[in-house]
Write a protein that holds these residues in place. Sequence first.
Motif, PDB file in Angstrom:
ATOM      1  N   ALA A  56      15.078 -46.074 -25.240  1.00 42.94           N
ATOM      2  CA  ALA A  56      16.396 -46.644 -25.410  1.00 42.94           C
ATOM      3  C   ALA A  56      17.166 -46.720 -24.300  1.00 42.94           C
ATOM      4  O   ALA A  56      17.825 -47.803 -24.034  1.00 42.94           O
ATOM      5  CB  ALA A  56      16.786 -46.146 -26.919  1.00 42.94           C
ATOM      6  N   THR A  57      17.205 -45.563 -23.469  1.00 38.79           N
ATOM      7  CA  THR A  57      18.315 -45.302 -22.667  1.00 38.79           C
ATOM      8  C   THR A  57      17.688 -44.950 -21.241  1.00 38.79           C
ATOM      9  O   THR A  57      18.294 -44.644 -19.991  1.00 38.79           O
ATOM     10  CB  THR A  57      19.078 -44.258 -22.929  1.00 38.79           C
ATOM     11  N   VAL A 114       5.989 -48.967 -20.067  1.00 42.40           N
ATOM     12  CA  VAL A 114       6.684 -49.729 -21.068  1.00 42.40           C
ATOM     13  C   VAL A 114       7.657 -48.776 -22.123  1.00 42.40           C
ATOM     14  O   VAL A 114       7.576 -47.574 -21.977  1.00 42.40           O
ATOM     15  CB  VAL A 114       5.740 -49.988 -22.077  1.00 42.40           C
ATOM     16  N   LEU A 115       8.883 -49.220 -22.085  1.00 47.68           N
ATOM     17  CA  LEU A 115       9.818 -48.496 -22.516  1.00 47.68           C
ATOM     18  C   LEU A 115       9.999 -49.114 -24.124  1.00 47.68           C
ATOM     19  O   LEU A 115      10.684 -50.416 -24.277  1.00 47.68           O
ATOM     20  CB  LEU A 115      11.568 -48.642 -21.833  1.00 47.68           C
ATOM     21  N   HIS A 116       9.701 -48.379 -24.997  1.00 49.59           N
ATOM     22  CA  HIS A 116      10.067 -48.777 -26.565  1.00 49.59           C
ATOM     23  C   HIS A 116      11.513 -48.417 -26.843  1.00 49.59           C
ATOM     24  O   HIS A 116      11.760 -46.988 -27.011  1.00 49.59           O
ATOM     25  CB  HIS A 116       8.917 -48.040 -27.460  1.00 49.59           C
ATOM     26  N   ARG A 117      12.110 -49.314 -27.324  1.00 48.36           N
ATOM     27  CA  ARG A 117      13.548 -49.097 -27.420  1.00 48.36           C
ATOM     28  C   ARG A 117      13.746 -48.660 -28.907  1.00 48.36           C
ATOM     29  O   ARG A 117      14.767 -48.174 -29.540  1.00 48.36           O
ATOM     30  CB  ARG A 117      14.482 -50.338 -27.195  1.00 48.36           C
ATOM     31  N   ARG A 118      12.876 -49.164 -29.848  1.00 48.07           N
ATOM     32  CA  ARG A 118      12.851 -48.787 -31.037  1.00 48.07           C
ATOM     33  C   ARG A 118      11.779 -48.106 -31.696  1.00 48.07           C
ATOM     34  O   ARG A 118      11.470 -48.123 -33.053  1.00 48.07           O
ATOM     35  CB  ARG A 118      13.343 -50.020 -32.084  1.00 48.07           C
ATOM     36  N   TYR A 123       7.678 -35.655 -32.676  1.00 49.91           N
ATOM     37  CA  TYR A 123       8.147 -34.468 -32.526  1.00 49.91           C
ATOM     38  C   TYR A 123       9.329 -34.324 -31.947  1.00 49.91           C
ATOM     39  O   TYR A 123       9.958 -33.095 -31.898  1.00 49.91           O
ATOM     40  CB  TYR A 123       7.096 -33.477 -31.968  1.00 49.91           C
ATOM     41  N   HIS A 124       9.684 -35.221 -31.102  1.00 52.76           N
ATOM     42  CA  HIS A 124      10.981 -34.907 -30.334  1.00 52.76           C
ATOM     43  C   HIS A 124      11.568 -36.459 -29.762  1.00 52.76           C
ATOM     44  O   HIS A 124      10.784 -37.476 -29.794  1.00 52.76           O
ATOM     45  CB  HIS A 124      10.756 -34.178 -29.096  1.00 52.76           C
ATOM     46  N   ALA A 125      12.830 -36.482 -29.603  1.00 49.47           N
ATOM     47  CA  ALA A 125      13.389 -37.980 -29.335  1.00 49.47           C
ATOM     48  C   ALA A 125      13.043 -38.262 -27.999  1.00 49.47           C
ATOM     49  O   ALA A 125      12.909 -39.638 -27.603  1.00 49.47           O
ATOM     50  CB  ALA A 125      14.910 -37.916 -29.237  1.00 49.47           C
ATOM     51  N   ASN A 126      12.520 -37.322 -27.258  1.00 47.38           N
ATOM     52  CA  ASN A 126      12.342 -37.625 -25.693  1.00 47.38           C
ATOM     53  C   ASN A 126      10.749 -37.747 -25.415  1.00 47.38           C
ATOM     54  O   ASN A 126      10.405 -36.622 -24.998  1.00 47.38           O
ATOM     55  CB  ASN A 126      13.147 -36.938 -24.549  1.00 47.38           C
TER      56      ASN A 126
END
Length: 327
Positions: A56-57, A114-118, A123-126
């Motif tokens: 996302a960021t 590839v950046l998956h925004r959603r 197990y972890h946000a990152n």
Amino acid sequence: MAISVFDLFSIGIGPSSSHTVGPMRAARMFARRLHNESLLDSAASVRCELYGSLGATGHGHGTPKAVLLGLEGSSPRTVDVETADERVEQIRSSGRLRLLGTHEIPFSFDDDLVLHRRKALPYHANGMTIWAHDAQGAELLSKTYYSVGGGFVVDEEAVGADRIKLDDAVLKYPFRTGDELLRLTKETGLSISALMLENERAWRTEDEIRAGLLELWRVMQGCVSRGMSREGILPGGLRVRRRAAMTARQLRAEGDALAHSMEWITLYAMAVNEENAAGGRVVTAPTNGAAGIIPAVLHYYMNFVPGAEGRPVDVRGRRPGVADRAA
């Protein structure tokens, strides 16, 4: 509490320990694993997907740049921050990437990163997953990594309640809380710094410890110096202008540095924060977001506290006194 000062304070790059330092380390770990398992020469393609907060960021935090440099073998500690952006642009424009700096493969910045925004991993946000395939498209290796904060990285084999394996080194003076630490200083008669030095000997010799701490201090000094001398617009698209260099000139013009000591300590932290935002070299302390605090306090001590050892040479090439050594 078996954790070394060199785990808490490590040399890296900005702007984020979890979004830049961690992903670079993870990508480098993947490339080194290909080499260690004798798969590097067979790799014909690599694909990386970033999930959760990384996806996302990621662009704003330099995550794609970190991943590409890590795949090429760069380490956050030693990567050339002056040429990093140029190298990433070369990868983008040429469509070629050098795994570990030696094995060249085709690489599409748009299709292979590839950046998956959603979309998030469990197990972890990152989270991030990297695949390598041979010329026939067969999978050679795939690994999922989590950047869990402070530059620490774990793979999918280490997830769960204890994502970071505790160090089992035997410390001379183990403690778990601040109260226990203070009790140990009273019982032993040691200062906090002397007690911590004894604990650090579980991993390194005293000479190695002192040399390592001085290296951290040199990086902090260099970061403050660069931040106080560079001007322009910070990266990220928000058109934020650097302020530290202008503020330094204004404070020098005031003359009486001692009367403005609080402004100077704020400036030191601002200089580090701007270098961090620009993707410069910083010391995570213990995260990039807090990287300005320790250098600011140490510079205040060195520049404003009478009797501080190793007073630095100022920008005019002389050793300043208490009242004006801040410049």
